[in-house]
Structures are given as C-alpha cells and as structure tokens.
Scaffold this active site. Structure first.
Site, short mmCIF file in Angstrom:
data_model
loop_
_atom_site.label_atom_id
_atom_site.label_comp_id
_atom_site.label_asym_id
_atom_site.label_seq_id
_atom_site.Cartn_x
_atom_site.Cartn_y
_atom_site.Cartn_z
N ASP A 1 -7.80 -5.30 0.50
CA ASP A 1 -8.30 -6.25 -0.49
C ASP A 1 -7.92 -7.70 -0.17
O ASP A 1 -8.39 -8.61 -0.85
CB ASP A 1 -7.76 -5.89 -1.89
CG ASP A 1 -8.43 -4.64 -2.45
OD1 ASP A 1 -9.63 -4.46 -2.19
OD2 ASP A 1 -7.75 -3.85 -3.12
N HIS B 1 0.85 -1.19 0.00
CA HIS B 1 0.00 0.00 0.00
C HIS B 1 0.88 1.24 0.00
O HIS B 1 1.89 1.27 0.71
CB HIS B 1 -0.90 -0.01 1.25
CG HIS B 1 -2.11 0.84 1.09
ND1 HIS B 1 -2.05 2.21 1.12
CD2 HIS B 1 -3.40 0.52 0.88
CE1 HIS B 1 -3.27 2.68 0.94
NE2 HIS B 1 -4.10 1.68 0.79
C1 LIG Z 1 -7.86 -0.58 -2.31
C2 LIG Z 1 -6.49 -0.54 -2.76
O1 LIG Z 1 -6.21 0.06 -3.76
S1 LIG Z 1 -5.32 -1.30 -1.80
C3 LIG Z 1 -4.07 -1.80 -2.98
C4 LIG Z 1 -4.59 -2.93 -3.84
N1 LIG Z 1 -3.57 -3.37 -4.81
C5 LIG Z 1 -2.93 -4.52 -4.70
O2 LIG Z 1 -3.10 -5.30 -3.78
C6 LIG Z 1 -1.97 -4.82 -5.82
C7 LIG Z 1 -0.61 -5.26 -5.30
N2 LIG Z 1 0.10 -4.13 -4.70
C8 LIG Z 1 0.74 -3.23 -5.47
O3 LIG Z 1 0.80 -3.35 -6.69
C9 LIG Z 1 1.42 -2.06 -4.78
O4 LIG Z 1 1.77 -2.41 -3.46
C10 LIG Z 1 0.52 -0.80 -4.76
C11 LIG Z 1 0.06 -0.44 -6.18
C12 LIG Z 1 -0.70 -1.02 -3.89
C13 LIG Z 1 1.32 0.37 -4.17
O5 LIG Z 1 2.32 0.70 -5.08
P1 LIG Z 1 3.53 1.66 -4.73
O6 LIG Z 1 3.24 2.53 -3.58
O7 LIG Z 1 3.93 2.31 -6.01
O8 LIG Z 1 4.65 0.63 -4.23
P2 LIG Z 1 5.90 0.12 -5.04
O9 LIG Z 1 5.45 -0.59 -6.27
O10 LIG Z 1 6.86 1.26 -5.18
O11 LIG Z 1 6.47 -0.97 -4.02
C14 LIG Z 1 7.57 -0.79 -3.15
C15 LIG Z 1 8.36 -2.10 -3.11
O12 LIG Z 1 7.53 -3.15 -2.60
C16 LIG Z 1 7.33 -4.17 -3.58
N3 LIG Z 1 5.91 -4.53 -3.58
C17 LIG Z 1 4.86 -3.70 -3.33
N4 LIG Z 1 3.70 -4.38 -3.41
C18 LIG Z 1 4.05 -5.66 -3.73
C19 LIG Z 1 3.27 -6.81 -3.96
N5 LIG Z 1 1.93 -6.79 -3.86
N6 LIG Z 1 3.90 -7.95 -4.27
C20 LIG Z 1 5.24 -7.99 -4.36
N7 LIG Z 1 6.05 -6.91 -4.16
C21 LIG Z 1 5.42 -5.76 -3.84
C22 LIG Z 1 7.70 -3.53 -4.92
O13 LIG Z 1 8.12 -4.50 -5.84
C23 LIG Z 1 8.80 -2.58 -4.50
O14 LIG Z 1 9.97 -3.34 -4.30
P3 LIG Z 1 11.42 -2.72 -4.71
O15 LIG Z 1 11.58 -1.50 -3.82
O16 LIG Z 1 12.37 -3.82 -4.38
O17 LIG Z 1 11.34 -2.37 -6.17
O1 LIG Z 2 -5.65 4.47 -0.47
C1 LIG Z 2 -5.32 3.82 -1.47
O2 LIG Z 2 -4.30 4.07 -2.16
C2 LIG Z 2 -6.15 2.70 -1.94
C3 LIG Z 2 -7.51 2.67 -1.36
O3 LIG Z 2 -8.44 3.27 -1.86
C4 LIG Z 2 -7.73 1.93 -0.13
O4 LIG Z 2 -6.77 1.37 0.41
O5 LIG Z 2 -8.89 1.87 0.34
#
Ligand SMILES: CC(=O)SCCNC(=O)CCNC(=O)[C@H](O)C(C)(C)COP(=O)(O)OP(=O)(O)OC[C@H]1O[C@@H](n2cnc3c(N)ncnc32)[C@H](O)[C@@H]1OP(=O)(O)O
Ligand SMILES: O=C([O-])CC(=O)C(=O)O
Length: 385
Positions: free
Chosen positions: A321, A265
């Site tokens: 999620d 997140h």
């Molecule tokens: C309601 C919501 O929107 S909650 C989020 C729902 N989304 C997901 O569950 C999808 C999976 N998660 C993700 O893709 C990401 O964690 C996000 C999109 C939620 C956040 O993205 P960002 O803040 O840009 O995080 P970022 O991608 O920079 O991650 C930081 C580090 O953690 C790692 N990381 C983050 N999430 C994950 C994951 N789910 N699985 C594996 N590695 C991860 C990244 O690879 C990165 O590693 P690095 O520094 O070695 O390159």
């Molecule tokens: O805050 C965010 O980036 C994603 C979101 O909507 C949540 O986690 O409920």
C-alpha cells in the site's frame, strides 16, 4: 489445542495451492510463478485465469475468457438507478460492497453451487467472470454518478485496465499508463490468507451467494489496517507536505505510538516485493512524463528512508500500500478510489480461494476462550438500584 493466539498469527486456517510467501526472503508467487515474472510478462486477465484455474491458460482459453470479460462489462439500467440513489459522499468501498451484493439480485449465480462437481466448475467460472467483469465498471461509474454526471459506457475493444481508465476519464487511454495500471492489478490480485481472503473463506464455507462472499471480502479490505491503508498513505504524505518534514513527522508518530501507513506486514520482515515493483513503476512513470510529476513520490522516498531507519530493526518495511496510491494519484485517480482499485484486482484471488474452499468445504466454526462469568443470579430490575 485451546491456546488463544491473538490475530491468529501463525495459525494455519486452510490448505491452499494458490499463492506462496516467504516473508524473510521477500518472495511472492502465484501458482508457483514469481510475482516479478508475472509483473513483467503477464496481464491482469491472464493472471486472473491463472489464479482461478491453477495453470497458465492456453491461447484459446485466454481469448475466450477475455471475450467473456469484455462482453459482460455493462451493468443493467436498474443497477445504475440504484447507484444514483446512493448518497454522493458514500465511500467508494461502501458503494462497491453494496452494489456487488446488488449484482447478485440482478444476475444469475446467487443460488450457490448445485453440488455436482462438473456443473459446479462451470458455475464457478461463470459467476467469477460476472463479478470480475463488472466490479471495475461499478467503480468507474461511481466516479461520474457521485459527481452528478452520466457514467461512461464500457468498451469491448480495450483491456480491463484500459477500459477502466477510459470509463474513469472519458479520454482515449494512454497505453503506457494503462500497462502500469495493468501491472498494479497483477500485483494486487492475490496474497494468501490475508484478512479479506479469510472473510471470503468464512462466508464461502456457509455456501452463501458468491456475490455476498465477495461483498464480505470488500468490507474486510476497506479498513486502514488492510487495503484501506493506500488511501491513508497519500493523506499522510499530503499532510507531511515536503521531503524535509518527513523525519520530524515520523519521529512524532513513533513517539505517540501512531502508525506509519503503508508500513509493516504480518507476513514480511523485509520490504514487500510488490512495493519494490511499485516503486520501480513510479520511476518508469517519472521517466515517461519526463520528470513532470507531483511531489508525493519524493515525500514518500523521504518517509521510506526515515521510517526504515527507525522501524527496520523491528522488521517493519514498506508494504504493497505504500507506493500504489502515489502511482494512482499520478493517473489522476481520487484517493478514496484507491482501495476500490485494490478490490477489483483482489477479486481474482478471492474467487480463486472461494473455488478452492468449495472443493474442500467444511464450515468455519472455530472455538473461543470464554472469559466471562457463569451461574449469575438474575436480580429483578426493581432490586438493582
Ligand atoms: C494490503 C495490506 O493489508 S498490507 C498492510 C496495510 N496496513 C498498513 O499499512 C497499516 C499499518 N501497519 C500495521 O498496522 C501493521 O503493520 C499490520 C496491521 C499491517 C500488521 O500488524 P501485526 O502483524 O499485528 O504487527 P504488530 O502490530 O504486532 O507490529 C509489530 C511491531 O511493529 C510495530 N509496527 C508495525 N507496523 C507499524 C507501523 N505501520 N507503524 C509503526 N509501527 C509499526 C508495532 O508497533 C509493533 O511494535 P512493538 O513490538 O514495539 O509493539
Ligand atoms: O497479506 C496480508 O496480510 C495483507 C494483504 O492482503 C496484502 O498484503 O496484499
């Protein structure tokens, strides 16, 4: 101030008093009330009104809001006919985005605010009820329409969560399970300026129709990096198949630099406080069902252990999620409907932000860092080779 920040990480894009996150301590509050307190003591209807108006409603205000919401659950025959015309394999989020836009063609409010403060407050409230009351109806109706059946009529004697389960199944809702769903709606209702809320603010700032504004939010929520992750989590758990396969799966994903859905997140470096509550709700569900639940929770627990061990040092933990789909699956809900349930709850937060934006409106128009060329010579097509 022209430094480009990918994903606008840490860049304030608005001022807001709707919700608050402390991502180091795992704190989330709506209008100053801790999420744990709201989950325990509030209802979705009360929380929605708290988000929209800023304060816990009086008994009379909540009664009126609740009565309005119940009275406006039905949708016009024309809306139903439009839904019947959609392809049955349409994703529920695509259906919802389209049909919320269509609501704006059949119900008042698409014209936008008039510019008079008092009239605008009444207008915003009215259109918010119109959208909040009908979104669950659309989602539940779609389940029947896409399967070739007539949708089930909404009832006015049930809460939002109870009526949703009624419309989805045609069975008298189990009050205990409906209360679990009610808490899920509270947990998903708001989360500061996430991607979909930002989309809502941008669309709202142009004074677009609120139905289009909410449709922008739905479109943005649908992606698997955002709300769509709840569907992806259950698919992942089903693919893993059993708890003993979790470690090898997680290792392989990480090695291939693939995502673990429901993990990570932008705002939290600890386990999302809502994931903590959802996990607890699943335990309650298991107790209530006397252990008769499917295998997904145990697989999810094994994934959480394995992924936390490997990704925890990076601050990557379960997000909202991760456990929601496991709960919805136990309620008999189809996985491709999970994100729509997220949307019917998040609509409360989106509408609160839309209202706040209108009160401090300036059109969103950021800048860019241009990386292209300038002053290129136009070469006639015959000379281009
Ligand atoms: C309601 C919501 O929107 S909650 C989020 C729902 N989304 C997901 O569950 C999808 C999976 N998660 C993700 O893709 C990401 O964690 C996000 C999109 C939620 C956040 O993205 P960002 O803040 O840009 O995080 P970022 O991608 O920079 O991650 C930081 C580090 O953690 C790692 N990381 C983050 N999430 C994950 C994951 N789910 N699985 C594996 N590695 C991860 C990244 O690879 C990165 O590693 P690095 O520094 O070695 O390159
Ligand atoms: O805050 C965010 O980036 C994603 C979101 O909507 C949540 O986690 O409920």
């Amino acid at each position: 101030m022209n430094e480009y920040v990918p994903g606008l990480e840490g860049v304030p894009a608005t001022k807001s008093n709707i919700s608050f996150i402390d991502g180091e301590k795992g704190i989330l509050a709506y209008r100053g009330y801790a999420i744990e307190t709201l989950a325990e003591r509030s209802t979705f209807e009360e929380t929605a009104l708290l988000l929209l108006d800023g304060n816990l409603p009086t008994r009379a205000a909540l009664k009126e809001f609740d009565r309005d919401m119940r009275a406006r659950r039905r949708v016009k025959f024309r809306i139903r006919e439009l839904m019947r015309a959609l392809p049955p394999n349409a994703h529920p989020m695509d259906m919802l985005q389209s049909m919320v836009n269509c609501l704006g063609m059949y119900y008042p409010g698409a014209e936008g605010p008039a510019g008079d403060a008092a009239a605008d407050l009444a207008y915003v409230h009215d259109v918010s009820v119109s959208i909040l009351a009908r979104m669950p109806t659309l989602v539940a109706m779609w389940e029947h329409i896409r399967n070739g059946y007539d949708p089930i009529e909404p009832r006015t004697d049930l809460t939002t969560a109870e009526n949703f389960l009624w419309m989805l199944t045609g069975e008298e809702p189990d009050r205990y399970i409906a209360r679990i769903l009610d808490i899920c709606l509270i947990l998903h209702a708001e989360h500061t300026i996430n991607a979909s809320t930002f989309a809502v603010l941008v669309a709202g700032s142009t004074l677009a129709s609120p139905y289009s504004v909410i449709a922008s939010g739905i479109a943005t929520l649908s992606g698997p990096l955002h709300g769509g992750a709840n569907q992806a989590v259950v698919k992942m758990l089903e693919e893993i198949g059993s708890p003993d396969k979790a470690e090898a799966y997680i290792d392989a994903q990480i090695k291939q630099k693939k995502k673990i859905w429901g993990f990570g997140h932008r705002e939290y470096n600890v386990k999302d406080p809502r994931a903590v509550i959802l996990e607890h709700l699943m335990r309650k569900m298991i107790e209530y069902r006397e252990g008769r639940v499917g295998p997904l929770f145990e697989i999810a627990q094994a994934v959480e252990r394995a992924a936390t061990e490997r990704l925890g040092p990076k601050g990557v933990y379960p997000n909202v999620d991760f456990y929601s789909g496991v709960l919805y699956r136990e309620m008999g809900i189809a996985p491709d409907q999970f994100t729509s349930i997220f949307a019917i709850a998040r609509a409360a937060g989106w509408l609160a932000h839309w209202k706040e934006q209108l009160g401090q409106n300036r059109i969103f128009r950021p800048t860019q860092v241009y990386t292209g060329e300038l002053n290129r010579q136009y070469i006639p097509i015959e000379q281009r080779g």
